[in-house]
Design a protein around this motif. Sequence first.
Motif, PDB file in Angstrom:
ATOM      1  N   ARG A  50       0.840  -1.205   0.000  1.00 58.82           N
ATOM      2  CA  ARG A  50       0.000   0.000   0.000  1.00 58.82           C
ATOM      3  C   ARG A  50       0.870   1.249   0.000  1.00 58.82           C
ATOM      4  O   ARG A  50       1.838   1.331   0.736  1.00 58.82           O
ATOM      5  N   ASP A  51       0.506   2.207  -0.806  1.00 59.14           N
ATOM      6  CA  ASP A  51       1.213   3.485  -0.792  1.00 59.14           C
ATOM      7  C   ASP A  51       0.807   4.299   0.433  1.00 59.14           C
ATOM      8  O   ASP A  51       1.614   4.960   1.037  1.00 59.14           O
ATOM      9  N   GLY A  52      -0.463   4.245   0.754  1.00 57.81           N
ATOM     10  CA  GLY A  52      -0.960   4.974   1.912  1.00 57.81           C
ATOM     11  C   GLY A  52      -1.149   4.030   3.080  1.00 57.81           C
ATOM     12  O   GLY A  52      -0.650   2.910   3.099  1.00 57.81           O
ATOM     13  N   SER A  53      -1.891   4.471   4.054  1.00 56.73           N
ATOM     14  CA  SER A  53      -2.125   3.640   5.219  1.00 56.73           C
ATOM     15  C   SER A  53      -3.481   2.954   5.110  1.00 56.73           C
ATOM     16  O   SER A  53      -4.311   3.298   4.278  1.00 56.73           O
ATOM     17  N   VAL A  54      -3.678   1.978   5.954  1.00 55.50           N
ATOM     18  CA  VAL A  54      -4.884   1.152   5.910  1.00 55.50           C
ATOM     19  C   VAL A  54      -5.345   0.892   7.341  1.00 55.50           C
ATOM     20  O   VAL A  54      -4.556   1.006   8.278  1.00 55.50           O
ATOM     21  N   ASN A  55      -6.596   0.527   7.506  1.00 57.13           N
ATOM     22  CA  ASN A  55      -7.088   0.264   8.862  1.00 57.13           C
ATOM     23  C   ASN A  55      -7.110  -1.242   9.157  1.00 57.13           C
ATOM     24  O   ASN A  55      -7.006  -2.079   8.257  1.00 57.13           O
ATOM     25  N   THR A  56      -7.253  -1.552  10.414  1.00 60.40           N
ATOM     26  CA  THR A  56      -7.213  -2.940  10.879  1.00 60.40           C
ATOM     27  C   THR A  56      -8.335  -3.762  10.263  1.00 60.40           C
ATOM     28  O   THR A  56      -8.139  -4.921   9.903  1.00 60.40           O
ATOM     29  N   ARG A  57      -9.523  -3.184  10.143  1.00 63.09           N
ATOM     30  CA  ARG A  57     -10.673  -3.914   9.599  1.00 63.09           C
ATOM     31  C   ARG A  57     -10.379  -4.427   8.191  1.00 63.09           C
ATOM     32  O   ARG A  57     -10.640  -5.590   7.870  1.00 63.09           O
ATOM     33  N   ASP A  58      -9.796  -3.583   7.346  1.00 62.84           N
ATOM     34  CA  ASP A  58      -9.485  -3.992   5.974  1.00 62.84           C
ATOM     35  C   ASP A  58      -8.418  -5.080   5.938  1.00 62.84           C
ATOM     36  O   ASP A  58      -8.503  -6.026   5.154  1.00 62.84           O
ATOM     37  N   LEU A  59      -7.410  -4.947   6.797  1.00 59.83           N
ATOM     38  CA  LEU A  59      -6.361  -5.970   6.850  1.00 59.83           C
ATOM     39  C   LEU A  59      -6.907  -7.298   7.363  1.00 59.83           C
ATOM     40  O   LEU A  59      -6.562  -8.359   6.843  1.00 59.83           O
ATOM     41  N   ALA A  60      -7.761  -7.238   8.376  1.00 61.13           N
ATOM     42  CA  ALA A  60      -8.351  -8.459   8.933  1.00 61.13           C
ATOM     43  C   ALA A  60      -9.144  -9.195   7.860  1.00 61.13           C
ATOM     44  O   ALA A  60      -9.037 -10.421   7.719  1.00 61.13           O
ATOM     45  N   ALA A  61      -9.933  -8.464   7.095  1.00 67.59           N
ATOM     46  CA  ALA A  61     -10.717  -9.081   6.030  1.00 67.59           C
ATOM     47  C   ALA A  61      -9.815  -9.700   4.968  1.00 67.59           C
ATOM     48  O   ALA A  61     -10.090 -10.795   4.456  1.00 67.59           O
ATOM     49  N   ALA A  62      -8.716  -9.031   4.655  1.00 61.84           N
ATOM     50  CA  ALA A  62      -7.803  -9.520   3.616  1.00 61.84           C
ATOM     51  C   ALA A  62      -7.123 -10.829   3.997  1.00 61.84           C
ATOM     52  O   ALA A  62      -6.792 -11.638   3.121  1.00 61.84           O
TER      53      ALA A  62
END
Length: 114
Positions: A50-62
């Motif tokens: 990711r170029d930017g940042s991401v939240n925990t919810r999106d990472l958990a789903a991934a």
Amino acid sequence: MPTIDVSAPICRTPVAAAPVDDRAALGVTLRLKALADPVRVKLMSLLAQRDGSVNTRDLAAAVGLAESTASHRLGQLRNSGLVESPRQGRSVQLAAGRDALSALCFVLDPECCR
């Protein structure tokens, strides 16, 4: 896992250059230990892409985990300095700690990151 001062950079002397002292060895070991889990490696991979940042919810789903489980795994990476988590208002955004990753690569193999 012991807590290390992640505000202090990892030792920048390659392990092959000279014997490392106890503190430097502990810093490298704790960062490697934080990566010694397939899910944490997957999380780091997602963050690094990711170029930017991401939240925990999106990472958990991934990675197919509950948000609380992903948060725990990310906390271990954050404690080692490999993940940064700047606050944006009420939200915490996660990003790969690029400086810490580069330093870890350099310490292990100075030819790696050229």
